[in-house]
Design an enzyme around this catalytic site. Sequence first.
Site, PDB file in Angstrom:
ATOM      1  N   HIS A 235       0.848  -1.195   0.000  1.00  0.00           N
ATOM      2  CA  HIS A 235       0.000   0.000   0.000  1.00  0.00           C
ATOM      3  C   HIS A 235       0.881   1.242   0.000  1.00  0.00           C
ATOM      4  CE1 HIS A 235      -2.855   2.902   2.180  1.00  0.00           C
ATOM      5  NE2 HIS A 235      -3.270   2.805   0.937  1.00  0.00           N
TER       6      HIS A 235
ATOM      7  N   HIS B 160      -2.039   1.196   7.829  1.00  0.00           N
ATOM      8  CA  HIS B 160      -3.450   1.301   7.451  1.00  0.00           C
ATOM      9  C   HIS B 160      -4.141  -0.057   7.504  1.00  0.00           C
ATOM     10  CE1 HIS B 160      -1.044   4.404   5.264  1.00  0.00           C
ATOM     11  NE2 HIS B 160      -1.767   5.145   6.079  1.00  0.00           N
TER      12      HIS B 160
HETATM   13  S1  FES Z   1       1.245   1.127   4.326  1.00  0.00           S
HETATM   14 FE1  FES Z   1       0.472  -0.797   4.883  1.00  0.00          FE
HETATM   15  S2  FES Z   1      -1.629  -0.506   4.909  1.00  0.00           S
HETATM   16 FE2  FES Z   1      -0.898   1.407   4.283  1.00  0.00          FE
END
Ligand code: FES
Lengths: 173, 811
Positions: free
Chosen positions: A97, A116
Amino acid sequence: MTLSRRNFFKLTGLGAAAAATPGAFAQNAMPGSADAGRQAYPVQPIARLDALVVNQPLDFAYPDAGSACQLLRLGHAVPGGIGPQQDIVAYSILCPHMGCPTSYESSSRRYKCGCHFSVFDPEMGGQQVIGQATQDLPRVLLELDDDGSIRAVGMVGLVYGRQSNVMVQEVSA
Amino acid sequence: MSQFSDRIPLPPVDAQTTNLTCHFCIVGCGYKAYKWPRPQEGGPAAADNALGLDFTRPLPPLAACLSPAMVNNLRDKEGQDWHVMIVPDKDCVVNQGQASTRGGMMASLIANGQGVSASRLTAPMVYGGTNWRPAGWEEAIALYAGLTQRLLDAEGPDALLFNLFDHGGAGGGYENTWATGKLIFSGLGTSMVRIHNRPAYNSECHATRDMGINELNNSYEDAELADVLWSIGNNPYETQTNYFLVHWLPNLQGNSVAKKQARFPGETVGRGRIIFVDPRRTASIAVAEQAAGRENVLHLAINPGTDTALFNGLLTYVVEQDWIDREFIAARTTGFDAAVQANRLSLEECSAITGVPVAQLRQAAEWSYRPKASGHRPRAMHAYEKGIIWGNDNYRIQSALVDLVLATGNVGGRRGAGVVRMGGHQEGYVRPPFPGGRPAPFIDEAVIAGQGRMLTAWACDAFRSTLNAQQYRAVVTKRAAIVREAIDQARGASTAELIDIIFDAVTQKGGLFVTSIDLYPKPIGEIGHLMLPAAVPGEMNLTSMNGERRMRLSEKFMDPPGIAKPDCLIAAEIGKALQALYTQAGNAAMAARFAGFDWASEEDAFNDGFRQNESELVTYERLRALGNNGVQLPVQGLENGQLVGTEVLYTERFATEDGRARFQPAPWSGLLPLAQAQKDKYPFWVNNGRVNELWQTLYNDEHNPARMGRWPATLVEIGTADAARLGIASGDLVELYNDYGSTQGMAHVEPGIREGQVFMMAMGRQGVMGDLATTAVDENVLPYYKGTWAAVRRLGDAAYSASVTGKSRHY
Ligand code: FES
Ligand code: SF4
């Protein structure tokens, strides 16, 4: 500046492993696209089969020192697993992500990202169980030698923070 | 699908750059769309790519949100090849550079004729001779408008049924709601219209509006400022992701304390707490516990359908404790005493009905309403969504909630407060008044009863998104088949002859002519007779507003596929055709009703609709200047040529004649009878809602292998004990059934799910939860989708477990 990468990039960051194994480059053609290119990945020994403990991840870096990965033996056959039991897999542990390091929760056998809250399943090819990434955990392709040593030979999926898994560097014409 | 896997091209610094608001959820995250000719690429040095990111070494964590799914290729109509990259905008105050897994997929969906978009409609499709064939617009519109006119003249407007979007974002927005409203309400004048997700043309928020409070009354920043966040029937991590991650999370992690101190000097402030009202332990609750610590999270796991009792118990208690805002009540409201009287319920009674222990009820009240150490009343933001909206008597629950909020002064300009719906889609509504009155006609029942001759499903699919859906599908399919049979006999018929044949089938034989106006062939369209291809944001300019009323212009950067058109221009084509037909027929009065559709672009629709009805000051140019931050409606005026908006509503007056908010009596009255009857008969409560990775009826997702790999079938979450008892394992196919229908899904054993409950994804493709939903509705025909009970049985092993993770979805 606009560049055509064919002319202006050269492969770098192949690391000591590649240098020590002349000519040993794995080619992972990405299906169906010239754009995806054919990246030349280093071949890199990681660990010996007999040194792995089930459900205890082993840190390594691949395809270069800036890309944290983990090797994991799961004790039963899993998709993409190698070895006699087809139970050995490896992943980039940077969350696809936004790049926070994920951590392995051995009790639930999940990779979890605290930024997140994305969760990935190493027993299902790194599939995102829930979360905000738009790809699964990038997978390291592995091979097992006759002598029982495991080596990394390529990757599927883009490691966070890179344009290209194998880092490229601009070269002045 | 994206073409890329382990390497992506970077946009050169001179790449064309446009703003794009995410198509999907209410949050309306800002994105940048970069488009540049292939095979050019920007360089890895920060100065050499449009992202300004240094790719000569790995980026540090959180520096970017970028993946292969955010890049794609495109060949335009001139044969030019392009790269397209769509990435979240760091400068957008809404998402601050973050993408959710849904918005982050936008580039993978662009219409390039490959992957997901290979399934897009690229031309009108006409049914004939047992097959579909492409048609030009002229033919398609002649058929549609000609049949419409015949029916309008012969039977009047109510022969014409519409299933119609009313939202913003993809398949919506001010341009498109206006154009369709102008055509359908002002032009055709039919009242036989229902909204995309429910069987009538009504508001999901009649109660709060009747009380003088629009449902979007605060700003996303208020979630950073609240002492307590209430999340009622709402699962924000999965359904309003970046609102939760970017604005709620910092508060729960204690990262907005400095901001609170600066905004509220002299007031006790601290890390935010959160209260969930939800029968289910959700992914959001698990995340909140991780972020805020368990001690700052309260989960009121109420019995299904008992929200009204919960709010009434709390209202009674805070009045007893005198934790109410007497000054506010006196100055700015009416009807307090009557509501308190009508809603009276002791904590003990409340506990008995809701199943929530008295101690938890007290704790919730203390956190939210007991004055703080500094003497100030806590700032409690009350956010709700489908648990209430699709709940047990929408009107009553919403009234009870807003009563509690009004009594404690948590709406009306106070920061860190508000009583707000969280929202599904973005909003973007501007239409002439609906001619059908209130309560609006129950359209789906009318269809089942054989009423209506022509049904147009516009950017929605009731086959997947209505109650009693199995019967609805069966009847619509059967009635459509009558028309198909007639058409199949019409060999070599001209459009005029075909209209005669269809007219006969629908007026004499009980048939229904079905048109679908959409991006893809949809199940409701596939059984029908005409499909018209529409466009999405990025293929057209489109304005919408998000859950804090933030309006943006989402800019066009590519053409729609084939000869597809923006919905507003399709409506205009139909309007112009009807005007011409009535002019030809010498009926000037009818022709005049279809005047004003001479639009060359979506901007013309915007100028005719939004600007004439909402605010003349808002222009495309002014919105473009404000980029992804846009302006929060309503617009107050111009300052230095820039639009000035409104952060929080009702700082002085509520939206009533006297400016005072109205309390509304809302006594607890049990479950709606039709739902209660299924509850008495079947063992499992079938909770339902959205799933993080999927968007609404799956109109894109069902064509996306990346999504279908994770979710090949409709999710059915079941708890460990129930699964063991029924012999169900994760990945098994299960059937759910009750008196209304039967449907199926893929079991996922989730330890946090309570016994006697399952959770099913709401609008699946092969498993449709609505097949089980009763026809229980509130006084405004708002469905009680959540009031579904059924039996569950294992069908078998569908081999999903070999490719789908069975791990817990709770962090
Ligand atoms: S960086 Fe891992 S969920 Fe956003
Ligand atoms: S949170 Fe909603 S608006 Fe934002 S990127 Fe995700 S789906 Fe789009």
